[in-house]
Design an enzyme around this catalytic site. Sequence first.
Site, PDB file in Angstrom:
ATOM      1  N   LYS A  44      -8.576 -13.477  -5.530  1.00  0.00           N
ATOM      2  CA  LYS A  44      -9.793 -12.827  -6.043  1.00  0.00           C
ATOM      3  C   LYS A  44     -10.949 -13.444  -5.285  1.00  0.00           C
ATOM      4  O   LYS A  44     -11.261 -14.624  -5.459  1.00  0.00           O
ATOM      5  CB  LYS A  44      -9.876 -13.100  -7.547  1.00  0.00           C
ATOM      6  N   ASP A  57      -8.480 -18.445 -17.097  1.00  0.00           N
ATOM      7  CA  ASP A  57      -9.406 -19.114 -16.172  1.00  0.00           C
ATOM      8  C   ASP A  57     -10.040 -20.291 -16.913  1.00  0.00           C
ATOM      9  O   ASP A  57      -9.588 -21.434 -16.799  1.00  0.00           O
ATOM     10  CB  ASP A  57     -10.435 -18.078 -15.674  1.00  0.00           C
ATOM     11  N   HIS A  72     -23.096 -12.419 -14.314  1.00  0.00           N
ATOM     12  CA  HIS A  72     -23.272 -12.195 -12.874  1.00  0.00           C
ATOM     13  C   HIS A  72     -24.259 -11.077 -12.558  1.00  0.00           C
ATOM     14  O   HIS A  72     -24.416 -10.665 -11.425  1.00  0.00           O
ATOM     15  CB  HIS A  72     -21.922 -11.901 -12.206  1.00  0.00           C
ATOM     16  N   GLU A 102     -21.213 -11.656  -6.614  1.00  0.00           N
ATOM     17  CA  GLU A 102     -19.906 -11.588  -5.964  1.00  0.00           C
ATOM     18  C   GLU A 102     -19.766 -10.325  -5.129  1.00  0.00           C
ATOM     19  O   GLU A 102     -18.675  -9.982  -4.682  1.00  0.00           O
ATOM     20  CB  GLU A 102     -18.801 -11.710  -7.010  1.00  0.00           C
ATOM     21  N   GLU A 123     -16.550  -8.959 -14.802  1.00  0.00           N
ATOM     22  CA  GLU A 123     -16.075  -8.439 -13.516  1.00  0.00           C
ATOM     23  C   GLU A 123     -15.142  -7.253 -13.672  1.00  0.00           C
ATOM     24  O   GLU A 123     -14.250  -7.264 -14.519  1.00  0.00           O
ATOM     25  CB  GLU A 123     -15.309  -9.537 -12.756  1.00  0.00           C
ATOM     26  N   HIS A 127     -12.243 -17.544  -5.612  1.00  0.00           N
ATOM     27  CA  HIS A 127     -13.542 -18.035  -5.157  1.00  0.00           C
ATOM     28  C   HIS A 127     -14.385 -18.436  -6.382  1.00  0.00           C
ATOM     29  O   HIS A 127     -13.908 -18.401  -7.511  1.00  0.00           O
ATOM     30  CB  HIS A 127     -14.266 -16.921  -4.379  1.00  0.00           C
ATOM     31  N   GLU A 160      -8.460 -10.976 -17.285  1.00  0.00           N
ATOM     32  CA  GLU A 160      -8.718 -12.417 -17.184  1.00  0.00           C
ATOM     33  C   GLU A 160      -9.648 -12.834 -18.319  1.00  0.00           C
ATOM     34  O   GLU A 160     -10.550 -12.079 -18.701  1.00  0.00           O
ATOM     35  CB  GLU A 160      -9.368 -12.678 -15.815  1.00  0.00           C
ATOM     36  N   LYS A 201      -8.815 -22.329  -9.172  1.00  0.00           N
ATOM     37  CA  LYS A 201     -10.078 -22.638  -8.498  1.00  0.00           C
ATOM     38  C   LYS A 201     -10.070 -24.127  -8.173  1.00  0.00           C
ATOM     39  O   LYS A 201     -10.058 -24.963  -9.085  1.00  0.00           O
ATOM     40  CB  LYS A 201     -11.254 -22.345  -9.444  1.00  0.00           C
ATOM     41  N   ASP A 222     -12.298  -9.103 -15.608  1.00  0.00           N
ATOM     42  CA  ASP A 222     -12.500 -10.465 -16.115  1.00  0.00           C
ATOM     43  C   ASP A 222     -13.538 -10.353 -17.219  1.00  0.00           C
ATOM     44  O   ASP A 222     -14.716 -10.118 -16.952  1.00  0.00           O
ATOM     45  CB  ASP A 222     -12.996 -11.391 -14.986  1.00  0.00           C
ATOM     46  N   SER A 277     -20.412 -18.987 -14.610  1.00  0.00           N
ATOM     47  CA  SER A 277     -19.788 -19.008 -15.939  1.00  0.00           C
ATOM     48  C   SER A 277     -18.751 -20.126 -15.919  1.00  0.00           C
ATOM     49  O   SER A 277     -17.552 -19.908 -15.885  1.00  0.00           O
ATOM     50  CB  SER A 277     -19.175 -17.650 -16.279  1.00  0.00           C
TER      51      SER A 277
HETATM   52  P1  PGA Z   1     -17.964 -18.272 -11.815  1.00  0.00           P
HETATM   53  O1  PGA Z   1     -17.200 -16.946 -12.219  1.00  0.00           O
HETATM   54  O2  PGA Z   1     -17.587 -18.648 -10.439  1.00  0.00           O
HETATM   55  O3  PGA Z   1     -19.409 -17.889 -11.983  1.00  0.00           O
HETATM   56  O4  PGA Z   1     -17.563 -19.327 -12.820  1.00  0.00           O
HETATM   57  C1  PGA Z   1     -15.952 -16.602 -11.721  1.00  0.00           C
HETATM   58  C2  PGA Z   1     -14.975 -16.312 -12.822  1.00  0.00           C
HETATM   59  O5  PGA Z   1     -15.286 -16.408 -14.024  1.00  0.00           O
HETATM   60  O6  PGA Z   1     -13.843 -15.996 -12.516  1.00  0.00           O
HETATM   61 ZN    ZN Z   2     -13.121 -15.796 -14.720  1.00  0.00          ZN
END
Ligand code: PGA
Ligand code: ZN
Length: 427
Positions: A394, A318, A153, A204, A163, A371, A291, A343, A242, A40
């Site tokens: 996370k 994010d 996911h 994940e 999530e 991650h 999130e 990230k 999330d 995503s």
């Molecule tokens: P992604 O998802 O690594 O698939 O982008 C993680 C997130 O949205 O936090």
């Molecule tokens: Zn996210």
Amino acid sequence: KIKSIQARQILDSRGNPTVEVDVITENDILGRASVPSGTSVGKYETFELRDNKENIFFGKGVLKAIQNVNDIIAPELIGKSILDQICIDQLMLKLDGTINKKRLGSNAILAVSLATAKAASNELNLPLYKYIGGVYTYSLPIPLINIVNGGKHSNISSIIFQEFMIVPVKANSFIEALQMGHKVFYHLKNILDEKGFSTNVGDEGGFSPNFDNGIEEVLDTILEAIHIANYEPYDQIAIAIDCAASEFYKNNQYDYSHFKKSKKETNIKSKEEHVRYLSYLIRKYPIISIEDGMDQNDWEGWKLLTHEMGDKIQLVGDDIFVTQAKRLNKGVKEKIANSILIKLNQVGTLTETIETINIAKKNKYKSIISHRSGDTEDSFIADLSVAFNIEQIKTGSLCRSERISKYNQLLRIENTLGKYSFYSKWS
Ligand code: PGA
Ligand code: ZN
């Protein structure tokens, strides 16, 4: 000084190619790093260079990025001091010359950036977290442990949010936090099993059952697991979600019907209704962090959400901030969210990541190191979280080795620091 730089293609946790780089110093000291990849992906992330040759790894090859490291970046960096991280990162930005790393690829640049830091720490014989953060690095982050995967996911779940995580807010040590998470994770597994749900895991590592009755069914089941594990919801184990709302935002609305496969009814919420629903959820459940509650372009919605609950719970940006200083500064100015997900590959160098972490700190936004859903065994982010005494990380569930590698590195750090280590407090 840097003697050589060698990039190669390796595979990530989904079996897709990614970039690994070896940086070797004149003393034959090695620094090796590899980079993750998201599903995503935020619209404003820097550019991940893929070969797009459909018949090879379905276009996901990274041979161009590898070539960029070996033929363009390496010749420029050889002979430079391994300790000059900022200079090296800036040189790569200059070599690239675009605003989103489109020429060389952020995957190429980041792998070199991280491998450089590792080689430097090895050269100095310092743990990576101490090399990056200095002497006053002692705190272990609170893990946001993923236990249910939905959204993009999971391919079977009708759950629109991406999530669901548990947060051991009250533990005496990092190992105790993991043990608490482990207990809830396995009680949840038993509950799912008894109810006849699949206990297979998603990208994940969280379970990915085919819940049909929506978000509250997930939260009720997690709550049941917390109770059976004998923990006090909120006080000992809380919940974080999330929404990854950019994935279900359409025509200025939040389309909850998008992923419903077995039940076909449509469920479209206006921004106000969506915020009201999140507000209802935080009143009903021990949720302490949301999130990406709103879409990456919905600044107006973000304002609404922050106004509604920014003083009550953690609101993490994010996709809206994508770890970039400029976007975070805009968020701070417009009073959007109160925390930021960090990230490395959203921005593409260690130096820029640290700049963003510092801006967050200055403005009292909390940072959460993260991650990606496609990750490797590289545990750089574990050291990064300790380097800046960052309170949260996370990094997936308590299974799948690419997730566990980060937890294991944090356990090593906690063990090495011994009595000097400190498990973060939720604040
Ligand atoms: P992604 O998802 O690594 O698939 O982008 C993680 C997130 O949205 O936090
Ligand atoms: Zn996210």
